[in-house]
Design an enzyme around this catalytic site. Structure first.
Site, PDB file in Angstrom:
ATOM      1  N   HIS A 183       0.066 -42.971 -42.716  1.00 39.29           N
ATOM      2  CA  HIS A 183       0.100 -41.919 -41.956  1.00 39.29           C
ATOM      3  C   HIS A 183       0.073 -41.808 -40.922  1.00 39.29           C
ATOM      4  CE1 HIS A 183       2.164 -38.433 -44.062  1.00 39.29           C
ATOM      5  NE2 HIS A 183       1.819 -38.900 -45.222  1.00 39.29           N
ATOM      6  N   HIS A 228      -4.556 -38.089 -54.906  1.00 37.93           N
ATOM      7  CA  HIS A 228      -3.912 -37.758 -54.389  1.00 37.93           C
ATOM      8  C   HIS A 228      -2.913 -37.197 -54.709  1.00 37.93           C
ATOM      9  CE1 HIS A 228      -1.114 -36.994 -50.761  1.00 37.93           C
ATOM     10  NE2 HIS A 228      -0.300 -37.325 -50.956  1.00 37.93           N
ATOM     11  N   HIS A 279       5.353 -38.566 -53.800  1.00 39.98           N
ATOM     12  CA  HIS A 279       6.068 -37.757 -52.561  1.00 39.98           C
ATOM     13  C   HIS A 279       7.252 -38.092 -51.633  1.00 39.98           C
ATOM     14  CE1 HIS A 279       1.785 -36.022 -52.674  1.00 39.98           C
ATOM     15  NE2 HIS A 279       2.382 -35.219 -53.999  1.00 39.98           N
ATOM     16  N   HIS A 286       3.711 -44.252 -54.250  1.00 41.00           N
ATOM     17  CA  HIS A 286       3.413 -42.574 -54.553  1.00 41.00           C
ATOM     18  C   HIS A 286       4.835 -41.873 -54.518  1.00 41.00           C
ATOM     19  CE1 HIS A 286       1.882 -41.041 -50.798  1.00 41.00           C
ATOM     20  NE2 HIS A 286       1.950 -40.005 -51.207  1.00 41.00           N
ATOM     21  N   ASP A 309      -1.076 -42.453 -49.022  1.00 40.19           N
ATOM     22  CA  ASP A 309      -1.845 -41.524 -48.939  1.00 40.19           C
ATOM     23  C   ASP A 309      -3.051 -41.469 -49.251  1.00 40.19           C
ATOM     24  OD1 ASP A 309       0.160 -41.254 -47.353  1.00 40.19           O
ATOM     25  OD2 ASP A 309       0.664 -39.051 -48.744  1.00 40.19           O
ATOM     26  N   ASP A 340       7.994 -37.760 -49.073  1.00 38.18           N
ATOM     27  CA  ASP A 340       8.044 -38.476 -47.665  1.00 38.18           C
ATOM     28  C   ASP A 340       7.745 -40.222 -47.716  1.00 38.18           C
ATOM     29  OD1 ASP A 340       5.374 -37.713 -48.786  1.00 38.18           O
ATOM     30  OD2 ASP A 340       4.533 -38.293 -46.540  1.00 38.18           O
ATOM     31  N   HIS A 341       7.104 -40.520 -48.987  1.00 36.86           N
ATOM     32  CA  HIS A 341       7.350 -41.590 -49.323  1.00 36.86           C
ATOM     33  C   HIS A 341       8.338 -42.492 -49.995  1.00 36.86           C
ATOM     34  CE1 HIS A 341       3.118 -41.871 -48.379  1.00 36.86           C
ATOM     35  NE2 HIS A 341       3.591 -40.926 -48.492  1.00 36.86           N
TER      36      HIS A 341
HETATM   37 FE    FE Z   1       2.054 -39.266 -47.315  1.00 35.46          FE
HETATM   38 ZN    ZN Z   2       2.182 -38.346 -50.126  1.00 38.17          ZN
END
Ligand code: FE
Ligand code: ZN
Length: 253
Positions: free
Chosen positions: A166, A111, A55, A53, A128, A57-58
């Site tokens: 995570h 999400h 985001h 996805h 996530d 942090d990915h």
């Molecule tokens: Fe994340």
């Molecule tokens: Zn995420």
């Protein structure tokens, strides 16, 4: 081929897969540095990047990785992910020659609206969407959408290994115990993850069987969660899930 977790940021894992010839794949590289370090230390060539996805942090590490490596990027249909060579939808297959791996794509919105998961070789990379003992927050989806996505994942074989993005398991356990405290499988998993964290080890992968037995978000049909949800005014299945997610959002251990 055993996925190796590369810790990133405070609690992300970038999963690394490599074959004996040194061909490597990473899932959700939110930053490039941990990947570069692992590639150098293990003398690996990065061949492919799988994204679940949009985001940061990915996907944040992708541009830097592409500057240094000739890797093919797989991603969902989402213009917020600019750097993708192949766009994937439900039922699509990812066919890699080196490392030799095949994955099936599942759309798992909730999400985010375009979140996908990769399934293959007894492994599930779910970003996530599903966490051990928890699930992702509903940033762009409805409870009904997320519940349908989790149902889709829960229908995979119980021995499927779950590679989430995570390390949230211990905090998730604290919440799970407040809603499903009489569940022996949850207590067993809690003891296991406490031991793992005290030893500095990841709590992942878990198995889908473990999650179905101990993760409250996969147990909305259990009498225990149904009872708890009724206490919060929820009777319908989707409402049980919605109240679980809402109470978890406000929960501080
Ligand atoms: Fe994340
Ligand atoms: Zn995420």
């Amino acid at each position: 081929m055993q996925p190796v977790p590369l810790p990133a940021f405070s609690d992300n894992y970038i999963w690394l897969l490599a074959d004996d010839a040194g061909h490597a794949l990473v899932v959700d590289p939110g930053e490039a540095a941990p990947v570069e370090q692992a590639l150098a230390a293990r003398k690996l060539q990065l061949q492919a990047i799988l994204l679940t996805h949009h985001h940061a942090d990915h996907i944040g590490g992708v541009p830097a990785l592409l500057q240094r490596h000739d890797a093919v990027v797989y991603a969902p249909h989402d213009e917020r992910i600019a750097t993708a060579h192949h766009r994937l939808a439900e039922g699509d297959r990812v066919q890699l020659n080196a490392p030799s791996l095949q994955f099936r794509v599942l759309e798992v919105p909730g999400h985010t609206r375009s979140h996908i998961a990769y399934v293959g070789h007894g492994m599930l990379f779910c970003g996530d969407t599903l966490f051990s003992l928890g699930c992702g927050r509903l940033f762009e989806g409805s409870p009904a959408q997320m519940l349908a996505s989790l149902d889709k994942l829960a229908a995979l074989p119980g021995e499927t290994r779950v590679y989430c993005a995570h390390e949230y398991t211990l905090a998730n356990a604290a919440f799970a115990l407040t809603v499903d405290g009489d569940n022996p499988a949850l207590h067993e998993r809690h003891a296991q993850v406490r031991t793992q964290r005290e030893a500095g080890q990841p709590t992942l992968p878990s198995t889908l069987g473990q999650e179905c037995a101990s993760n409250p978000f996969l147990r909305v049909d259990s009498p225990a969660i149904a009872d708890w949800a009724r206490g919060h005014g929820a009777r319908m299945r989707v409402d049980r899930f919605a109240v679980l997610r809402a109470v978890k959002d406000a929960f501080r251990a």
